[in-house]
Design an enzyme around this catalytic site. Sequence first.
Site, mmCIF file in Angstrom:
data_model
loop_
_atom_site.group_PDB
_atom_site.id
_atom_site.type_symbol
_atom_site.label_atom_id
_atom_site.label_comp_id
_atom_site.label_asym_id
_atom_site.label_seq_id
_atom_site.Cartn_x
_atom_site.Cartn_y
_atom_site.Cartn_z
ATOM 1 N N PRO A 1 46.368 -3.454 -48.710
ATOM 2 C CA PRO A 1 46.727 -2.702 -49.841
ATOM 3 C C PRO A 1 48.303 -3.221 -50.165
ATOM 4 C CG PRO A 1 46.810 -1.621 -47.732
ATOM 5 C CD PRO A 1 45.965 -2.717 -47.444
ATOM 6 N N ASN A 2 48.482 -3.165 -51.478
ATOM 7 C CA ASN A 2 49.612 -3.683 -52.056
ATOM 8 C C ASN A 2 49.916 -4.844 -52.284
ATOM 9 O OD1 ASN A 2 50.227 -0.732 -52.779
ATOM 10 N ND2 ASN A 2 50.857 -0.421 -50.604
ATOM 11 N N ARG B 1 56.425 -6.117 -56.503
ATOM 12 C CA ARG B 1 56.925 -5.332 -55.553
ATOM 13 C C ARG B 1 57.741 -5.913 -54.602
ATOM 14 N NH1 ARG B 1 53.819 -3.758 -50.092
ATOM 15 N NH2 ARG B 1 55.393 -2.014 -49.341
ATOM 16 N N TYR C 1 59.516 -9.362 -50.324
ATOM 17 C CA TYR C 1 58.266 -10.081 -50.279
ATOM 18 C C TYR C 1 58.459 -11.584 -51.269
ATOM 19 C CZ TYR C 1 56.539 -5.784 -48.201
ATOM 20 O OH TYR C 1 56.236 -4.767 -47.613
ATOM 21 N N ASN D 1 46.005 -10.083 -43.305
ATOM 22 C CA ASN D 1 47.348 -9.161 -43.640
ATOM 23 C C ASN D 1 46.815 -7.952 -44.170
ATOM 24 O OD1 ASN D 1 49.733 -8.031 -44.628
ATOM 25 N ND2 ASN D 1 50.607 -10.067 -45.550
ATOM 26 N N ALA E 1 50.072 -2.078 -44.636
ATOM 27 C CA ALA E 1 50.390 -0.730 -43.941
ATOM 28 C C ALA E 1 49.220 -0.495 -43.178
ATOM 29 C CB ALA E 1 50.592 0.080 -44.995
ATOM 30 N N GLU F 1 46.851 -12.502 -37.304
ATOM 31 C CA GLU F 1 47.558 -11.589 -38.357
ATOM 32 C C GLU F 1 48.685 -12.075 -39.067
ATOM 33 O OE1 GLU F 1 49.848 -7.179 -37.752
ATOM 34 O OE2 GLU F 1 47.790 -7.537 -36.836
ATOM 35 N N HIS G 1 52.041 -11.167 -41.598
ATOM 36 C CA HIS G 1 53.011 -10.400 -42.227
ATOM 37 C C HIS G 1 54.084 -11.505 -43.129
ATOM 38 C CE1 HIS G 1 51.141 -6.817 -40.740
ATOM 39 N NE2 HIS G 1 51.253 -7.295 -39.566
ATOM 40 N N ARG H 1 62.017 -4.092 -39.641
ATOM 41 C CA ARG H 1 62.046 -2.929 -40.475
ATOM 42 C C ARG H 1 61.782 -1.741 -39.992
ATOM 43 N NH1 ARG H 1 57.743 -4.638 -44.933
ATOM 44 N NH2 ARG H 1 58.813 -3.015 -46.367
#
Length: 152
Positions: free
Chosen positions: A16-17, A24, A29, A80, A83, A104, A106, A113
């Site tokens: 998502p996103n 964004r 990012y 990735n 969330a 994985e 990110h 964060r």
Amino acid sequence: MNLSKQRLKIYLLNGPNLNRLGLREPEVYGSTTLAELETHCRHYAQSLSIDLDCRQSNHEGQLVDWIHQAEGEAQAIILNAGAYSHSSIALHDALRSVTLPCLEVHISNIHRREAFRHHSYTAMASVGVIAGLGIMGYELAILALERILRNK
């Protein structure tokens, strides 16, 4: 199966996103769009004799379906989950249900964060995690999986 000379296939799944990359929070990012990221990763993968199947969805169930599908079509997964990494037991279970190695990724350093980002359910079902290196993390994931697969 000896994969040392075989052309490999890896699924690159973005959650998502990530379709909002380049728009964004560019301070977190970066300015690279998802299309640019996918093109770059495909070219890099091709240099290693890897076919990269890039997909993105904002829907958890779609990601689960693609993880299941990957087992019959690919040798590994780069994920990735955005969330969903921090909330999805369904993605964790999907990764555990297949025999493929998953790395994985990110883009941001999730450990610098918010506290809720410090735990990842999907990391518990992955061979490793790359976080905080921007889009270079995807390159490193491709390279790492290529070495893992060819050295089996």
